[in-house]
Design an enzyme around this catalytic site. Structure first.
Site, PDB file in Angstrom:
ATOM      1  N   GLY A 217       0.809  -1.218   0.000  1.00  0.00           N
ATOM      2  CA  GLY A 217       0.000   0.000   0.000  1.00  0.00           C
ATOM      3  C   GLY A 217       0.842   1.267   0.000  1.00  0.00           C
ATOM      4  O   GLY A 217       2.063   1.253   0.176  1.00  0.00           O
ATOM      5  N   HIS A 218       0.146   2.393  -0.155  1.00  0.00           N
ATOM      6  CA  HIS A 218       0.791   3.701  -0.313  1.00  0.00           C
ATOM      7  C   HIS A 218       1.623   4.096   0.903  1.00  0.00           C
ATOM      8  O   HIS A 218       1.269   3.825   2.045  1.00  0.00           O
ATOM      9  CB  HIS A 218      -0.266   4.780  -0.579  1.00  0.00           C
ATOM     10  N   ASP A 219       2.762   4.727   0.629  1.00  0.00           N
ATOM     11  CA  ASP A 219       3.641   5.321   1.650  1.00  0.00           C
ATOM     12  C   ASP A 219       4.261   4.295   2.596  1.00  0.00           C
ATOM     13  O   ASP A 219       4.832   4.661   3.615  1.00  0.00           O
ATOM     14  CB  ASP A 219       2.894   6.383   2.462  1.00  0.00           C
ATOM     15  N   CYS A 237       1.160   3.102   4.742  1.00  0.00           N
ATOM     16  CA  CYS A 237       1.876   3.745   5.854  1.00  0.00           C
ATOM     17  C   CYS A 237       2.432   2.748   6.864  1.00  0.00           C
ATOM     18  O   CYS A 237       2.505   3.023   8.063  1.00  0.00           O
ATOM     19  CB  CYS A 237       0.981   4.759   6.557  1.00  0.00           C
TER      20      CYS A 237
END
Length: 309
Positions: A217-219, A237
């Site tokens: 997932g993102h970041d 995150c």
């Protein structure tokens, strides 16, 4: 995400058509989410529960939906819809750029790198030396790939973050303007998906090896020399420190940390942060020895019930 040049608070307020509190010449150098903000960055907040966290963060410009006392050394942008205006900034400073070719003319590809047929390489992508990109790989704009990286068929790097705000009309997406960064000597299996950051980087550390059908997932930041097996789903995150081993069909919640050299056994649900150097299993997650003892005791329940009768 850093802007190409430093802008004034007045310039940003004019772009958003909003009020501001602070020196009109206050410098604005970028925008980021709360967990990666730095001095000069804009952060947005649209719920009173998170006002203090945003105002006390490292960000020096806060895009907020209420007039509040401005902390010393900071500035405020007053908006009736910070979520919308954060998207406005992303679209302005990192707009979508269409391309009509399979390998963008603005991409940089290092010596000795082989790109197999039917791949797509987006705008401003950088690929290092001696990489092997197998067929049907899609690499979105602004992705950075180091040297000696292998990516197997069907993998997609840089799709949007799964990040939405619920409104009466439906779900409003937070537009992604970040990147995917793949460091040297990484191996990525077939049919993997690695989402770009909302404003920062999703990073896969040097020497990490990822099996087929893994989602990141993102970041999320994955450290060096990690091993991640098939059908693992890593939320946004997440921080995975160096030399972590994650076996198949593991899932994580967002915003957690998995400590260095931890081992996550197959089908575990990582529901919280865990220390490094230990082995874990089960949902909710526990140290594997303790969890396996519990399972052994559960098997004894029929015998115990018979004795009670």
């Amino acid at each position: 995400m850093k802007f190409p040049k430093i802008h004034s608070l007045q310039e940003i307020a004019n772009l958003l058509e909003c009020e501001f509190i602070g020196d009109p010449n206050f410098p604005v150098s970028g925008m980021n989410e709360i967990h990666v903000v730095e001095s000069g960055d804009i952060v947005f907040v649209d719920h009173p529960k998170y006002y203090d966290k945003a105002l006390q963060s490292a960000a020096t410009i806060v895009l907020i939906n209420k007039k509040v006392d401005c902390p010393e050394g900071k500035a405020l942008l007053i908006s009736d819809d910070p979520f919308r205006d954060f998207n406005t900034l992303t679209k302005h400073f990192r707009p979508f750029q269409a391309t009509t070719v399979n390998i963008s003319l603005s991409a940089t590809i290092g010596e000795g790198t082989v790109i197999q047929p039917n791949c797509f390489i987006g705008n401003n992508v950088t690929i290092g030396k001696n990489c092997l990109i197998h067929p049907n790989v899609t690499i979105y704009d602004n992705t950075v790939i180091g040297d000696n990286v292998m990516i197997h068929a069907g993998t997609i790097l840089g799709a949007d973050a799964f990040y939405y705000k619920k409104r009466e009309s439906g779900f409003d997406q937070l537009i992604s303007g970040g990147r995917v960064v793949i460091e040297d000597n990484v191996g990525i299996g077939a049919l993997c998906t690695i989402d770009k950051g909302v404003t920062g980087d999703t990073t896969i550390g040097e020497g990490t090896k990822i099996d087929n059908q893994v989602h990141v997932g993102h970041d999320t930041v994955i450290g060096k020399k990690c091993l991640i097996a098939s059908q693992t789903g890593i939320a946004g995150c997440v921080i995975i420190e160096d030399e972590v081993t994650i076996w198949g069909q593991v899932g994580t919640t967002s915003g957690i940390t998995i400590g260095a050299k931890a081992v996550i056994l197959g089908q575990t649900g990582v529901t919280k942060s865990v220390e490094g150097g230990k082995s874990y299993f089960g949902t909710p997650i526990e140290e594997s020895r303790e969890k396996l003892k519990q399972l052994a005791n559960i098997k004894k329940i029929p015998e115990i019930l018979n004795k009670l009768k």
